[in-house]
Write a protein that holds these residues in place. Structure first.
Motif, PDB file in Angstrom:
ATOM      1  N   ALA A 209       0.825  -1.207   0.000  1.00 35.44           N
ATOM      2  CA  ALA A 209       0.000   0.000   0.000  1.00 35.44           C
ATOM      3  C   ALA A 209       0.859   1.256   0.000  1.00 35.44           C
ATOM      4  O   ALA A 209       0.562   2.236  -0.690  1.00 35.44           O
ATOM      5  CB  ALA A 209      -0.940  -0.001   1.205  1.00 35.44           C
ATOM      6  N   ILE A 210       1.948   1.243   0.771  1.00 38.18           N
ATOM      7  CA  ILE A 210       2.853   2.397   0.797  1.00 38.18           C
ATOM      8  C   ILE A 210       3.529   2.559  -0.560  1.00 38.18           C
ATOM      9  O   ILE A 210       3.607   3.675  -1.118  1.00 38.18           O
ATOM     10  CB  ILE A 210       3.900   2.238   1.907  1.00 38.18           C
ATOM     11  CG1 ILE A 210       3.235   2.194   3.293  1.00 38.18           C
ATOM     12  CG2 ILE A 210       4.912   3.375   1.850  1.00 38.18           C
ATOM     13  CD1 ILE A 210       2.506   3.436   3.696  1.00 38.18           C
ATOM     14  N   ALA A 211       4.020   1.460  -1.131  1.00 40.84           N
ATOM     15  CA  ALA A 211       4.729   1.537  -2.407  1.00 40.84           C
ATOM     16  C   ALA A 211       3.800   1.976  -3.530  1.00 40.84           C
ATOM     17  O   ALA A 211       4.202   2.743  -4.419  1.00 40.84           O
ATOM     18  CB  ALA A 211       5.355   0.178  -2.732  1.00 40.84           C
ATOM     19  N   ALA A 212       2.554   1.513  -3.506  1.00 41.70           N
ATOM     20  CA  ALA A 212       1.628   1.830  -4.596  1.00 41.70           C
ATOM     21  C   ALA A 212       1.107   3.259  -4.513  1.00 41.70           C
ATOM     22  O   ALA A 212       0.931   3.929  -5.539  1.00 41.70           O
ATOM     23  CB  ALA A 212       0.458   0.845  -4.583  1.00 41.70           C
ATOM     24  N   ASN A 213       0.858   3.759  -3.319  1.00 40.71           N
ATOM     25  CA  ASN A 213       0.230   5.079  -3.171  1.00 40.71           C
ATOM     26  C   ASN A 213       1.230   6.199  -2.935  1.00 40.71           C
ATOM     27  O   ASN A 213       0.886   7.372  -3.116  1.00 40.71           O
ATOM     28  CB  ASN A 213      -0.773   5.040  -2.008  1.00 40.71           C
ATOM     29  CG  ASN A 213      -1.963   4.154  -2.281  1.00 40.71           C
ATOM     30  OD1 ASN A 213      -2.896   4.538  -2.978  1.00 40.71           O
ATOM     31  ND2 ASN A 213      -1.950   2.946  -1.721  1.00 40.71           N
ATOM     32  N   GLN A 214       2.451   5.864  -2.504  1.00 43.56           N
ATOM     33  CA  GLN A 214       3.458   6.870  -2.182  1.00 43.56           C
ATOM     34  C   GLN A 214       2.832   8.028  -1.392  1.00 43.56           C
ATOM     35  O   GLN A 214       2.835   9.184  -1.830  1.00 43.56           O
ATOM     36  CB  GLN A 214       4.126   7.393  -3.457  1.00 43.56           C
ATOM     37  CG  GLN A 214       4.788   6.297  -4.266  1.00 43.56           C
ATOM     38  CD  GLN A 214       5.727   6.820  -5.316  1.00 43.56           C
ATOM     39  OE1 GLN A 214       6.662   7.558  -4.994  1.00 43.56           O
ATOM     40  NE2 GLN A 214       5.498   6.457  -6.560  1.00 43.56           N
ATOM     41  N   ALA A 267       8.582   2.603   2.501  1.00 44.43           N
ATOM     42  CA  ALA A 267       8.926   1.655   1.437  1.00 44.43           C
ATOM     43  C   ALA A 267       8.824   2.253   0.044  1.00 44.43           C
ATOM     44  O   ALA A 267       9.335   1.664  -0.912  1.00 44.43           O
ATOM     45  CB  ALA A 267       8.018   0.421   1.539  1.00 44.43           C
ATOM     46  N   ALA A 268       8.170   3.391  -0.125  1.00 40.87           N
ATOM     47  CA  ALA A 268       8.018   4.006  -1.448  1.00 40.87           C
ATOM     48  C   ALA A 268       9.243   4.853  -1.777  1.00 40.87           C
ATOM     49  O   ALA A 268       9.943   5.339  -0.878  1.00 40.87           O
ATOM     50  CB  ALA A 268       6.766   4.868  -1.481  1.00 40.87           C
ATOM     51  N   PRO A 269       9.499   5.074  -3.078  1.00 37.46           N
ATOM     52  CA  PRO A 269      10.607   5.965  -3.455  1.00 37.46           C
ATOM     53  C   PRO A 269      10.429   7.372  -2.888  1.00 37.46           C
ATOM     54  O   PRO A 269      11.398   7.993  -2.453  1.00 37.46           O
ATOM     55  CB  PRO A 269      10.563   5.957  -4.986  1.00 37.46           C
ATOM     56  CG  PRO A 269       9.895   4.675  -5.339  1.00 37.46           C
ATOM     57  CD  PRO A 269       8.897   4.425  -4.252  1.00 37.46           C
ATOM     58  N   ARG A 270       9.196   7.873  -2.922  1.00 32.39           N
ATOM     59  CA  ARG A 270       8.921   9.178  -2.302  1.00 32.39           C
ATOM     60  C   ARG A 270       8.509   8.937  -0.858  1.00 32.39           C
ATOM     61  O   ARG A 270       7.522   8.247  -0.586  1.00 32.39           O
ATOM     62  CB  ARG A 270       7.801   9.902  -3.056  1.00 32.39           C
ATOM     63  CG  ARG A 270       8.205  10.415  -4.421  1.00 32.39           C
ATOM     64  CD  ARG A 270       7.277  11.517  -4.895  1.00 32.39           C
ATOM     65  NE  ARG A 270       5.869  11.194  -4.715  1.00 32.39           N
ATOM     66  CZ  ARG A 270       4.881  12.083  -4.854  1.00 32.39           C
ATOM     67  NH1 ARG A 270       5.155  13.335  -5.155  1.00 32.39           N
ATOM     68  NH2 ARG A 270       3.627  11.719  -4.702  1.00 32.39           N
ATOM     69  N   LYS A 271       9.243   9.511   0.055  1.00 30.26           N
ATOM     70  CA  LYS A 271       8.985   9.298   1.473  1.00 30.26           C
ATOM     71  C   LYS A 271       7.863  10.219   1.949  1.00 30.26           C
ATOM     72  O   LYS A 271       7.652  11.305   1.411  1.00 30.26           O
ATOM     73  CB  LYS A 271      10.245   9.547   2.292  1.00 30.26           C
ATOM     74  CG  LYS A 271      11.478   8.815   1.775  1.00 30.26           C
ATOM     75  CD  LYS A 271      11.266   7.320   1.675  1.00 30.26           C
ATOM     76  CE  LYS A 271      12.502   6.624   1.138  1.00 30.26           C
ATOM     77  NZ  LYS A 271      12.281   5.180   0.883  1.00 30.26           N
ATOM     78  N   VAL A 291      11.609   8.990  10.938  1.00 32.80           N
ATOM     79  CA  VAL A 291      12.340  10.152  10.423  1.00 32.80           C
ATOM     80  C   VAL A 291      13.729   9.732   9.953  1.00 32.80           C
ATOM     81  O   VAL A 291      14.220  10.191   8.914  1.00 32.80           O
ATOM     82  CB  VAL A 291      12.420  11.253  11.498  1.00 32.80           C
ATOM     83  CG1 VAL A 291      13.336  12.388  11.062  1.00 32.80           C
ATOM     84  CG2 VAL A 291      11.023  11.791  11.804  1.00 32.80           C
ATOM     85  N   ALA A 292      14.360   8.842  10.707  1.00 33.68           N
ATOM     86  CA  ALA A 292      15.686   8.371  10.300  1.00 33.68           C
ATOM     87  C   ALA A 292      15.653   7.681   8.942  1.00 33.68           C
ATOM     88  O   ALA A 292      16.626   7.731   8.182  1.00 33.68           O
ATOM     89  CB  ALA A 292      16.239   7.414  11.359  1.00 33.68           C
ATOM     90  N   GLU A 293      14.524   7.051   8.614  1.00 30.30           N
ATOM     91  CA  GLU A 293      14.391   6.333   7.344  1.00 30.30           C
ATOM     92  C   GLU A 293      13.877   7.211   6.211  1.00 30.30           C
ATOM     93  O   GLU A 293      13.696   6.721   5.102  1.00 30.30           O
ATOM     94  CB  GLU A 293      13.471   5.126   7.536  1.00 30.30           C
ATOM     95  CG  GLU A 293      14.050   4.032   8.410  1.00 30.30           C
ATOM     96  CD  GLU A 293      15.303   3.405   7.814  1.00 30.30           C
ATOM     97  OE1 GLU A 293      15.290   3.105   6.606  1.00 30.30           O
ATOM     98  OE2 GLU A 293      16.288   3.250   8.544  1.00 30.30           O
ATOM     99  N   GLY A 294      13.600   8.488   6.477  1.00 34.34           N
ATOM    100  CA  GLY A 294      13.270   9.366   5.363  1.00 34.34           C
ATOM    101  C   GLY A 294      12.051  10.244   5.512  1.00 34.34           C
ATOM    102  O   GLY A 294      11.848  11.161   4.715  1.00 34.34           O
ATOM    103  N   CYS A 295      11.181  10.004   6.508  1.00 37.61           N
ATOM    104  CA  CYS A 295      10.027  10.891   6.709  1.00 37.61           C
ATOM    105  C   CYS A 295      10.505  12.285   7.104  1.00 37.61           C
ATOM    106  O   CYS A 295      11.501  12.428   7.827  1.00 37.61           O
ATOM    107  CB  CYS A 295       9.104  10.344   7.784  1.00 37.61           C
ATOM    108  SG  CYS A 295       8.259   8.815   7.355  1.00 37.61           S
TER     109      CYS A 295
END
Length: 591
Positions: A209-214, A267-271, A291-295
């Motif tokens: 869901a995260i990867a598909a919707n970014q 998990a998506a390219p766009r955090k 946040v450490a992972e990109g948020c």
């Protein structure tokens, strides 16, 4: 909790002093926490054993705030301890410019999860607020900045066409006790984005869901591993730390570590621009690692937090965030100050905002800078419509009641709240509650107006204490509580639930209800006067004062090192009288 306030400690040699620092921490500060105020002052705290000890000690203190938060004298003692703790860590509050500050940013270095954990665990929000209360005239906002290494991540640049993924997770048997539908409706109504709901997802469903919707926003509602441990038998998180419950392939609870959860929501390219987790114990690791992972920003809770207040907070936050150019800082300040204005029982609690970029090193958007008054529009009047679409009710009475609880103005319900997911004022909502006691009925009736997204009714409901049956019971009896909510001639909620009436001399011996035991000591009982008389000679000996007498809490000395010492001696004298002059024995309670 210890009653003695810790004396101000002399700063041991070798501990860091508070020093001015540059706006961007340099290499020398890589292993240090930087405190910065919006008035321009700053201080440095080194990572290491001192901060580790303080983090564990204050986390325990804040987690057990029920024992002390309602006592003004103890809160003052805790505030003095906060000052002493910060001074011991090298922070000179007088040099932080608190008088002219409304914001403190705690900038915390991050290299990997196992390092510097003490700075993420430390309850900065409470300690800084309590320590500076006497130095400022207005509210203080504390924000945590995670100084992570530069990561080659692509972050959503805007929200045009973006979505929000809303996760509701109560796997297995928990689904019978927990529903997050009303919270989802509140979030959807105020967020201003298209929303993708996920009910009890597995790890793979969440990742897909995260990867598909970014998504620009990921909002999680559910149960962390610490709360789950108190509800059911579950293994600890794989890394023995914080975690969250998702579902496995069979629908049973799956304990997901904080690190694994952070990887899933990014998990998506766009955090995501924003990650929010409405669950206990989600600030120190789950939100920080997101946040450490990109948020770009994350919101979590230091430990436990009232569910109704959490819903109020997120409703206000999302309404402000959607109107203030998706800037988390002014939306966070607006929602937190709005919550402070509504409730008085927030002592020691902590809602934590993490940011990937320093909020003090970037200009505020023009719209956001115009003030929080833009965050909430004047509500329109709702005069007609389907009542069940306009509001929903959650009501759960206390399973056991006794005379002492009602006599001490305690609540009849564990939960009684009305949620209004859509904007607008709803006038004239009729509430009726009836407690049946024998052949007698004790009603509560009221008419309320709904303006806020969540309206708490529990503290308003009170019933009379004149029942002869409730004061003469010798055994527990079952009865019922009836509750209804109506509007415009439509029934929104109607239910009757069984409750147990306890005899007047019974009470629940747990952390929440133990404090009502003194209700069974009647001041005019001759036995009380007899014991006090016999205890006076013990009090004279303890105080080494032949004129000493019992004056109760009048002997509290606010300026003393131990303000309650004289009260403690009175209690000690009473216990001496009971122990040495009465033949006390323990009697097992009846079945």
């Amino acid at each position: 909790m210890p009653k003695k306030a810790l004396a101000r400690r002399q700063r041991p040699a070798g501990r860091p002093r508070a020093l001015p620092v540059a706006s961007q921490p340099g290499p020398a500060d890589a292993q240090a926490v930087t405190l910065r105020t919006d008035s321009g002052a700053s201080a440095i705290i080194s990572l290491g054993t001192d901060l580790q000890r303080a983090a564990m000690s204050w986390s325990y203190t804040v987690r057990n705030r029920r024992r002390w938060a309602s006592q003004e004298t103890v809160r003052e003692q805790q505030a003095h301890r906060c000052v002493a703790e910060l001074e011991g860590l090298g922070v000179e509050l007088g040099k932080l410019g608190i008088e002219g500050a409304s914001l403190i940013e705690v900038s915390i270095p991050y290299t990997r999860e196992q390092e510097g954990w003490e700075a993420r665990v430390f309850p900065w929000e409470y300690v800084l607020s309590a320590a500076t209360r006497g130095l400022r005239s207005g509210p203080l906002t504390v924000v945590r900045h995670l100084r992570r290494p530069a990561l080659p991540v692509a972050t959503a640049g805007g929200t045009a066409g973006a979505a929000a993924v809303i996760v509701e997770s109560a796997p297995g048997a928990l689904r019978q006790a927990y529903s997050f539908e009303s919270e989802r409706r509140l979030v959807e109504s105020n967020l201003g984005l298209s929303c993708v709901p996920l009910i009890d997802p597995t790890r793979e469903r969440l990742r897909q869901a995260i990867a598909a919707n970014q998504p620009a926003v990921v909002h999680l509602s559910g149960i962390d591993v610490h709360q789950a441990a108190s509800l059911m038998s579950l293994p600890p998180a794989p890394d023995h730390g914080d975690g969250f419950l998702l579902s496995d392939e069979n629908g049973a609870p799956d304990v997901v570590s904080a690190l694994d959860l952070a990887a899933l929501v990014t998990a998506a390219p766009r955090k995501p621009l924003l990650f929010a987790c409405n669950a206990y114990h989600t600030a120190a690791r789950i939100s920080a690692l997101a946040v450490a992972e990109g948020c770009q920003a994350a919101i979590g809770f230091q430990d436990e937090f009232d569910d109704g207040l959490a819903e109020m907070f997120f409703t206000s936050f999302y309404a402000a965030w959607s109107r203030l150019e998706h800037d988390p800082l002014p939306a966070f300040r607006w929602a937190w100050n709005d919550l402070r204005a509504r409730r008085r029982d927030l002592k020691g609690t902590g809602i934590v905002l993490w940011t990937a970029r320093s909020v003090l090193d970037r200009p505020a958007p023009a719209r956001a800078a115009s003030g929080a008054e833009r965050a909430q529009e004047s509500p329109s009047e709702v005069r007609e419509g389907n009542a069940r679409d306009l509001m929903d009710v959650e009501a759960r009475p206390c399973p056991s009641l006794n005379y002492s609880l009602l006599h001490n103005n305690r609540d009849l319900f564990q939960t009684f709240r009305i949620r209004k997911p859509k904007p607008g004022r709803i006038r004239g909502v009729e509430i009726e509650v009836i407690l049946h006691v024998g052949n007698e009925t004790f009603p509560y009736r009221a008419t309320v107006d709904l303006l806020e997204p969540v309206t708490e009714i529990r503290e308003r409901i009170r019933v009379p204490l004149t029942s002869a049956l409730s004061r003469s019971l010798r055994e527990s009896v079952h009865t019922v509580v009836y509750a209804s909510v109506c509007w415009n001639g439509q029934t929104v909620y109607r239910n009757t639930e069984r409750v147990t009436l306890l005899p007047p001399d019974e009470w629940q011996d747990d952390d929440e209800n133990r404090i009502w035991l003194p209700s069974f000591v009647l001041p005019r009982d001759p036995a009380v006067l007899e014991i006090v008389d016999s205890a006076e000679r013990y009090l004279k000996a303890l105080r080494d004062d032949r004129t000493a007498s019992f004056d109760g809490y009048q002997s509290i000395a606010p300026g003393a090192q131990d303000p309650s010492e004289a009260v403690d001696l009175q209690v000690q004298a009473l216990w001496a009288s009971l122990s040495f002059e009465r033949r006390l024995g323990y009697i097992n309670p009846p079945p």
